[in-house]
Design an enzyme around this catalytic site. Structure first.
Site, PDB file in Angstrom:
ATOM      1  N   GLY A  29     -12.848   9.147  -7.674  1.00 25.45           N
ATOM      2  CA  GLY A  29     -13.824   9.617  -8.226  1.00 25.45           C
ATOM      3  C   GLY A  29     -14.871   8.773  -6.986  1.00 25.45           C
ATOM      4  O   GLY A  29     -14.482   9.144  -5.793  1.00 25.45           O
ATOM      5  N   THR A  30     -16.205   9.244  -7.263  1.00 23.05           N
ATOM      6  CA  THR A  30     -17.213   8.825  -6.173  1.00 23.05           C
ATOM      7  C   THR A  30     -16.914   7.961  -5.757  1.00 23.05           C
ATOM      8  O   THR A  30     -17.332   7.541  -4.312  1.00 23.05           O
ATOM      9  CB  THR A  30     -18.171   9.674  -6.982  1.00 23.05           C
ATOM     10  OG1 THR A  30     -18.477   9.639  -8.325  1.00 23.05           O
ATOM     11  CG2 THR A  30     -19.666   9.083  -6.340  1.00 23.05           C
ATOM     12  N   ARG A  33     -10.759   4.921  -5.377  1.00 26.80           N
ATOM     13  CA  ARG A  33      -9.424   5.652  -5.684  1.00 26.80           C
ATOM     14  C   ARG A  33      -9.182   4.175  -7.247  1.00 26.80           C
ATOM     15  O   ARG A  33      -9.030   3.441  -7.289  1.00 26.80           O
ATOM     16  CB  ARG A  33      -8.327   5.771  -4.646  1.00 26.80           C
ATOM     17  CG  ARG A  33      -9.020   6.644  -3.671  1.00 26.80           C
ATOM     18  CD  ARG A  33      -8.242   6.618  -2.646  1.00 26.80           C
ATOM     19  NE  ARG A  33      -6.053   6.828  -2.163  1.00 26.80           N
ATOM     20  CZ  ARG A  33      -5.718   7.725  -2.988  1.00 26.80           C
ATOM     21  NH1 ARG A  33      -6.870   8.885  -2.501  1.00 26.80           N
ATOM     22  NH2 ARG A  33      -4.802   7.796  -3.130  1.00 26.80           N
ATOM     23  N   VAL A  34      -8.454   5.465  -7.811  1.00 25.13           N
ATOM     24  CA  VAL A  34      -7.301   5.143  -9.017  1.00 25.13           C
ATOM     25  C   VAL A  34      -6.232   5.048  -9.063  1.00 25.13           C
ATOM     26  O   VAL A  34      -6.004   6.256  -9.147  1.00 25.13           O
ATOM     27  CB  VAL A  34      -8.647   5.565 -10.319  1.00 25.13           C
ATOM     28  CG1 VAL A  34      -7.685   4.372 -12.132  1.00 25.13           C
ATOM     29  CG2 VAL A  34      -9.831   5.252 -10.645  1.00 25.13           C
ATOM     30  N   LYS A  58      -8.860   0.393  -9.827  1.00 24.74           N
ATOM     31  CA  LYS A  58     -10.054   1.282  -9.601  1.00 24.74           C
ATOM     32  C   LYS A  58     -10.359   0.243  -8.068  1.00 24.74           C
ATOM     33  O   LYS A  58     -11.054  -0.800  -8.426  1.00 24.74           O
ATOM     34  CB  LYS A  58     -11.153   1.387 -10.201  1.00 24.74           C
ATOM     35  CG  LYS A  58     -12.336   2.370  -9.660  1.00 24.74           C
ATOM     36  CD  LYS A  58     -13.351   2.090 -11.006  1.00 24.74           C
ATOM     37  CE  LYS A  58     -14.651   3.604 -10.160  1.00 24.74           C
ATOM     38  NZ  LYS A  58     -15.023   3.271 -11.202  1.00 24.74           N
ATOM     39  N   ASP A 160     -24.102   8.509 -18.221  1.00 25.89           N
ATOM     40  CA  ASP A 160     -23.849   9.614 -17.549  1.00 25.89           C
ATOM     41  C   ASP A 160     -22.460   9.449 -18.535  1.00 25.89           C
ATOM     42  O   ASP A 160     -21.193   9.197 -18.240  1.00 25.89           O
ATOM     43  CB  ASP A 160     -22.932   9.104 -15.660  1.00 25.89           C
ATOM     44  CG  ASP A 160     -22.278  10.722 -15.397  1.00 25.89           C
ATOM     45  OD1 ASP A 160     -22.724  11.331 -15.976  1.00 25.89           O
ATOM     46  OD2 ASP A 160     -21.667  10.153 -14.647  1.00 25.89           O
TER      47      ASP A 160
END
Ligand SMILES: Nc1ncnc2c1ncn2[C@@H]1O[C@H](COP(=O)(O)OP(=O)(O)OP(=O)(O)O)[C@@H](O)[C@H]1O
Length: 409
Positions: A29-30, A33-34, A58, A160
């Site tokens: 993601g922004t 890493r997950v 995460k 969001d």
């Protein structure tokens, strides 16, 4: 002396690998890493069986300075997400198990959610080619509103909300995720715009934000929930606009295309509908739009998922132009739509036969220590997928072609 002290502290600190075994990589993601991981310690279930506990870890990216990664402290986003997740405890908010600091990176360990709304919408539009059953939609919506009502009651705005951020467990329980942009706000409303960017992914962005409003309110989250409800009904984003990008001088652009998409369905807003519309900073720009009728009923009737008048009334109340008139999460939970059959449940999958695909996990990419390469950052492509209990095959979970908050102005 200090070195000795550090060494001792570091050897005492619990390391991620002491407690968790990484199963594979899920997504980048922004902010990091997950990974999917299981706890090394199993627990005994009520019937005495050993049970494995699965988590999503995460790992936040270190801040980048020039071309080198340097440790510049904990990022604002990580800080916000950690502090909010630690305080918030609710069945419809993803729960944070613990936070570990290792190799100068924050690792947030979350309960694992097998699905998300985006993946389920894709499954129905591409594989099944059938609408999501009304019972599931109603249960999803009720639980989503339940989580949002809890956030709002605690003076937290999510900022969001979009299908990819609404997770669902294998047992059909909705969990609002990605609190990285969430903010605590105070009454009276503070302009949260100062030094902050406009948030909310463009397709879910409320008209007052598109018209230049600088006040974030609970109503902005409710608009996004209304857009998500419409997308669950039709399997397509209701207002699929194109975001105007910022120019070199970093001027915030007018989002004409997105507003056009909204006016196509809801009609151009009038002063009767939205008393303070003339006070919106971008109001003069509205002169270039033609008046158009409200076609939401037609849109709803074509959705095939529901023909309930109460469902239409609730959708209209969430997509009310005037943020002051827009329904609150608390009132929405009491809406007659939810007392009509089929009634919502905490297991949104109860009695249904769909086998939703499991979240794709790249098992060969299970070393959190290896810095991400261009290849490993591609999610859900190739690689062995691991599964849970309900689904049958992996899903990329990719947010293809969808705008992200990274594109915010
Ligand atoms: N608890 C969880 N269980 C399972 N998967 C998860 C979980 N949390 C996140 N993910 C997966 O990881 C992805 C990225 O997570 P998240 O949205 O929290 O990170 P992000 O850096 O803010 O990403 P983005 O910018 O895409 O929103 C999610 O879209 C989802 O696929």
């Amino acid at each position: 002396m200090l070195a000795e002290f550090r060494t001792k502290r570091e050897t005492e600190r619990v390391r991620v690998e002491d407690k968790y075994q990484v199963i594979g990589f899920i997504s980048s993601g922004t902010y990091g890493r997950v990974y999917k991981a299981k706890a090394k310690k199993t627990v005994k279930s009520a019937d005495g069986e050993e049970k494995e506990l699965v988590y999503a870890i995460k790992k936040f990216k270190p801040d980048k300075e020039g071309d080198t990664h340097t440790y510049t402290g904990i990022s604002q986003s990580a800080c916000r997400e950690i502090s909010l997740c630690r305080e918030l405890q609710h069945q419809n908010i993803i729960s944070l198990q613990e936070v570990l600091l290792e190799d100068n990176s924050i690792h947030m360990v979350f309960e694992y959610a097998e699905h998300d709304f985006l993946q389920i919408i894709h499954h129905h539009s591409q594989q099944e080619r059938k609408p999501i059953p009304e019972f599931t939609i109603k249960s999803f919506l009720w639980q989503l509103l339940n989580g949002v009502a809890y956030l709002h009651a605690n003076w937290v705005l999510h900022r969001d909300l979009k299908p990819a951020n609404i997770l669902v467990t294998a047992d059909g329980v909705v969990k609002i995720g990605d609190l990285g942009l969430a903010r605590i706000y105070e009454r009276p409303l503070q302009p949260l715009f100062n030094g902050d960017k406009v948030v909310v992914t463009i397709w879910y962005r409320a008209p007052e934000l598109l018209l230049g409003s600088r006040h974030y309110t609970k109503a902005i989250d409710i608009w996004a929930v209304g857009c998500i409800f419409a997308e669950l009904l039709t399997l397509r984003p209701i207002f699929k606009g194109e975001e105007a990008k910022m120019d070199n001088k970093k001027n915030v652009p007018f989002q004409k295309n997105q507003l056009n998409k909204i006016f196509d369905v809801l009609g151009k807003p009038t002063k009767e509908q939205w008393a303070t519309i003339e006070q919106q900073p971008e109001y003069p720009n509205l002169a270039s739009f033609r008046s158009s009728p409200n076609r939401l009923r037609e849109f709803y009737n074509n959705s095939c998922s529901s023909n309930s008048d109460a469902g239409f009334a609730l959708l209209s109340a969430m997509l009310e132009y005037d943020p002051v008139k827009r329904i609150t999460a608390e009132d929405a939970l009491l809406h007659p739509y939810f007392s009509e059959e089929p009634k919502p449940s905490m297991d949104s999958f109860e009695g249904q036969h769909y086998q939703y695909p499991l979240r794709a996990v790249k098992s060969e990419d299970n070393d959190m220590k290896v810095p991400p390469t261009a290849n490993s950052a591609v999610q859900g492509q190739g690689g062995t997928t691991h599964g849970g209990t309900r689904g049958k095959h992996g899903h990329s979970g990719k947010d293809e072609g969808r705008p992200s908050k990274r594109g915010r102005v």
